[in-house]
Design a protein around this motif. Structure first.
Motif, mmCIF file in Angstrom:
data_model
loop_
_atom_site.group_PDB
_atom_site.id
_atom_site.type_symbol
_atom_site.label_atom_id
_atom_site.label_comp_id
_atom_site.label_asym_id
_atom_site.label_seq_id
_atom_site.Cartn_x
_atom_site.Cartn_y
_atom_site.Cartn_z
ATOM 1 N N ILE A 187 59.585 -19.018 2.438
ATOM 2 C CA ILE A 187 59.669 -20.417 2.010
ATOM 3 C C ILE A 187 58.253 -20.928 1.760
ATOM 4 N N ARG A 225 62.001 -20.916 -2.574
ATOM 5 C CA ARG A 225 62.365 -19.696 -1.842
ATOM 6 C C ARG A 225 61.861 -18.477 -2.611
ATOM 7 N N VAL A 241 60.455 -27.377 -1.564
ATOM 8 C CA VAL A 241 60.053 -26.018 -1.206
ATOM 9 C C VAL A 241 60.669 -25.042 -2.198
ATOM 10 N N VAL A 292 66.480 -27.120 5.241
ATOM 11 C CA VAL A 292 65.646 -26.301 4.341
ATOM 12 C C VAL A 292 66.327 -26.142 2.985
ATOM 13 N N GLU A 323 65.068 -27.329 -0.737
ATOM 14 C CA GLU A 323 65.040 -26.477 -1.941
ATOM 15 C C GLU A 323 65.655 -27.220 -3.122
ATOM 16 N N TYR A 371 52.806 -19.345 2.226
ATOM 17 C CA TYR A 371 54.244 -19.399 2.515
ATOM 18 C C TYR A 371 54.467 -18.777 3.883
ATOM 19 N N TYR A 385 61.027 -16.498 5.984
ATOM 20 C CA TYR A 385 62.137 -17.417 6.267
ATOM 21 C C TYR A 385 62.485 -17.453 7.751
#
Length: 736
Positions: A276, A267, A265, A256, A260, A228, A231
């Motif tokens: 992320i 978080r 992806v 982004v 999600e 990952y 962010y």
């Protein structure tokens, strides 16, 4: 200027000045400074449009700006085209019959009325339709490759794109070029972005931003091992790659958030701030965490007096286990999983042999595995038992996209799994291994935590140790038989941050400090061709040159070029061909640079022939044969597999006279020559130095600047890998 001709000429010439048009080589591929155009079949008419220019390396060349390929017009060329091998079952006799029947209309019949071919004696209706379909497919492929060629997509990638999309190639690329990044291995964001922008796509198009976000996360995984990214770092890196300023940050943030919502992806939120993670990495690390916790909870206790069996093992082999070794064996017997780690000469192999002895005496089934072929071979030789690579153990199936035959629905038939060189295992292969373990089985992980981490994403060994999920036994006692080896002694010195000094009594560790890079190169060539062989009975194949970086005057690429000249020079009896910017010659040592599940291979072991598919990142072999006509290359790997490479697979091969230290992980070579020139603190650290030295069995030679070696030894800095495995393990433990 326009030049016309057919492929029968192979090399075109200008009548006025006699220059060789180097744009067309004997393979029948038009190769120019502006790209590689479609394969041309024998007999087709070709027009080249461009101009002559002087190339500093190759002399006068014809630089092609446009290629026009059309079906042959003369009857003789029609016959040659049809009998070229493109059409199964159509030889010279059948081709002659077709052309005599249809004459100048032959290709109109092939394209518009293929069923009429059945009018020719010996051609059934089915065969006629097959020939027509093949002809249509070839023309469509050429059209697609020409379409991609205008965006400077290489021939190899163009063929891969065509094979994936076929007739949809042009429509897919026009509608969303960024699909190439996700669908085609070998195509990155920059290639797709070049195509998209050339087509007029807006720079702030959401598809472009989304593709860039995925690329940034994938690049972090593939190049740096992150599962990952923080962010803020992701947003900043994406903005930079898109060439946006900070005022466009909200557009990236919106994309982004949309990813999600769509589940692309995930978080992460913790004390280090938000991160992320691509869904595939989230699923893999979650799976590893759950499986490890289950493993430690479900393993049954051994109803077995292993203490007396250890004593029997010691008597049998005439040894006495050190207290740490006994502790390691006991941990393996009493837990669902254990990590046994230590440097060279600390007795890891002895422990594996002892554990195997105990398991066999107890009638407990086990399997041995390691991440690479070389590591598995060393394990087999040391234990005198069968050890397989993880891919082979799990029975990777290329026909199912690289899925494994052994998995959670079909577990491995063993009670204990022993994995050597575990530091090399990335999250993907380790997760597959855990999924294939049956309930109640045990896992014994053996490795060296001070070596470089895996090339692939994740930091499996370090994360397992940090998490505390299973007992860890660290071996630190060097045994008497290893004390006489300067390789082992100096490896431990390097691990402590101390550069070893030359020793007059050393027979296996030597220093060649040089300031001049040209002299470094010359010394490496001399070591490989003459000097080491006069001191130690080895062949050049026993010597592996290692360097930290590909580029530079003494980087991997230049070392390979010079060593190829010295060890496998041009020979009229050896065929050769250019693959990208690399010249491949029969007899060259090569390395596979990525997992490729589609390549076919055969193995003839004492008359027993077996076949299979799949070669893997790090496999080393020798170019056995080159077919310049078909552009195919056969490579004989060290385990005697002979794999056939078609043109689209050749980009997977690199010369291997010199390789990077990262590529050497898990391997053992009789002689290692480590070349270090310029010091780069981002790359050259103690772990890399230690890993390189521990690859050698009989001799190490250090070549380069002494100051660079000193600074590398003292550099304990390691790049942090952003992984979530430790966190996920703790979360699963709390939930249970």
């Amino acid at each position: 200027m326009e030049i016309k001709g057919t492929i029968e000429g192979l090399i075109f010439r200008n009548a006025e000045n006699g220059y060789t048009v180097a744009a067309v080589d004997v393979h029948g591929l038009i190769i120019t400074a502006v790209g590689i155009f479609p394969p041309i079949t024998e007999g087709e008419d070709v027009s080249l449009i461009g101009e002559y220019k002087k190339n500093t390396r190759y002399g006068d060349q014809f630089v092609v700006e446009q290629v026009i390929v059309s079906p042959p017009k003369s009857e003789e060329n029609m016959k040659r085209y049809l009998s070229s091998g493109l059409f199964p079952g159509v030889g010279a006799v059948t081709a002659d019959s077709i052309v005599r029947k249809f004459g100048a209309d032959t290709f109109d019949v092939l394209e518009m009325y293929p069923e009429r071919l059945a009018e020719v004696r010996g051609i059934s209706r089915k065969k006629a339709l097959d020939i027509g379909e093949r002809y249509g497919s070839l023309r469509r492929m050429q059209h697609a490759i020409l379409f991609l060629g205008q965006y400077h997509v290489s021939l190899n990638l163009s063929i891969k794109i065509w094979k994936f999309y076929e007739d949809l190639t042009e429509s897919v690329v026009k509608s969303n070029p960024y699909r190439l990044v996700e669908d085609i291995d070998g195509i990155g964001f920059r290639t797709a972005d070049t195509i998209a922008l050339a087509m007029g796509l807006a720079k702030d198009d959401p598809n472009r931003i989304r593709a860039c976000v995925r690329h940034t996360l994938d690049d972090g995984a593939n190049r740096l091992g992150h599962t990952y990214l923080p962010y803020g770092q992701l947003i900043a890196m994406t903005l930079r790659l898109l060439e946006f300023d900070d005022t466009s940050a909200q557009a990236v943030i919106d994309v982004v958030e949309g990813m999600e919502i769509m589940g692309e992806v995930v978080r992460l939120n913790d004390e280090d701030g938000p991160g992320i993670m691509l869904d595939k990495h989230f699923q893999r690390e979650q799976t590893i965490a759950r499986r490890l916790v289950k493993l430690m909870l479900e393993a049954p206790s051994f109803a077995f007096d292993y203490e007396s069996e250890i004593a029997f093992f010691e008597k049998l082999y005439g040894i006495t286990l050190h207290s740490k070794q006994r502790q390691a064996v006991a941990a393996a017997m009493n837990n669902g999983g254990v990590v046994i780690t230590g440097g060279p000469g600390t007795g890891k192999t002895t422990i594996i042999k002892c554990i195997i002895h105990l398991l066999e005496r107890a009638g407990t089934s086990y399997m041995l595995t390691a991440p690479t072929g070389r590591a598995a071979k060393r394990m087999s030789e040391a234990t005198e038992r069968v050890a397989k690579t993880i891919h082979r153990l799990l029975e990777m199936n290329p026909h199912t996209g690289g899925r494994f035959g052994y998995n959670d629905q079909n577990p491995l038939p063993c009670d204990v799994l022993i994995v050597d060189e575990i530091s090399m295992a990335d999250e993907m292969i380790f997760g597959a291994l855990l999924r294939a373990m049956q309930r109640g089985s045990r896992l014994i992980l053996v490795g060296d935590q001070d070596q470089l981490p895996s090339v692939g994403a994740g930091c499996v060994l370090a994360d397992i140790i940090t998490s505390g999920i299973m007992p860890v036994v660290e071996l630190d006692h060097i045994y008497r038989q290893a004390e006489g080896s300067y390789i082992i002694t100096n490896a431990h010195q390097i691990n402590k941050g101390i550069l070893p000094e030359p020793a007059s009594g050393s027979k296996d560790f030597f220093f060649d400090y040089q300031e001049d890079e040209a002299r470094m190169m010359e010394d490496v060539v001399q070591f490989c061709t003459k000097r080491i062989a006069t001191y130690l009975p080895v062949t050049p194949a026993d010597i592996q040159v290692l360097a930290p970086l590909k580029k530079g005057d003494v980087g991997v690429n230049e070392l390979n070029r010079r060593l190829q000249e010295a060890l496998n020079p041009p020979n009229p009896l050896k065929r050769e061909m250019m693959v990208g910017l690399t010249l491949l010659r029969e007899g060259d040592r090569v390395i596979q640079t990525r997992n490729n599940y589609d390549i076919t291979w055969t193995r003839d072991h004492h008359g027993e022939v077996s076949t299979g598919e799949g070669v893997f990142n790090g496999d080393v072999g020798t170019v056995d044969r080159i077919d310049r006509g078909s552009l195919e290359v056969w490579v004989r790997f060290e385990d005697e597999r002979v794999a056939k490479y078609t043109p689209e697979d050749l980009s997977d091969l690199s010369l291997a006279y010199a390789i990077s230290v990262h590529k050497s992980q898990g391997s053992e070579f009789r002689v290692v020559i480590l070349v270090i020139s310029q010091y780069n603190p981002m790359v050259l650290n103690k772990n890399l130095f230690y890993t390189a030295v521990t690859r050698a069995k009989d001799m190490v030679v250090l070549v380069g600047r002494k100051q660079a070696f000193i600074r590398m030894t003292k550099n304990k800095r390691t790049e942090r890998r952003y992984t979530a495995l430790v966190r996920f393990i703790h979360e699963v433990q709390k939930a249970d």
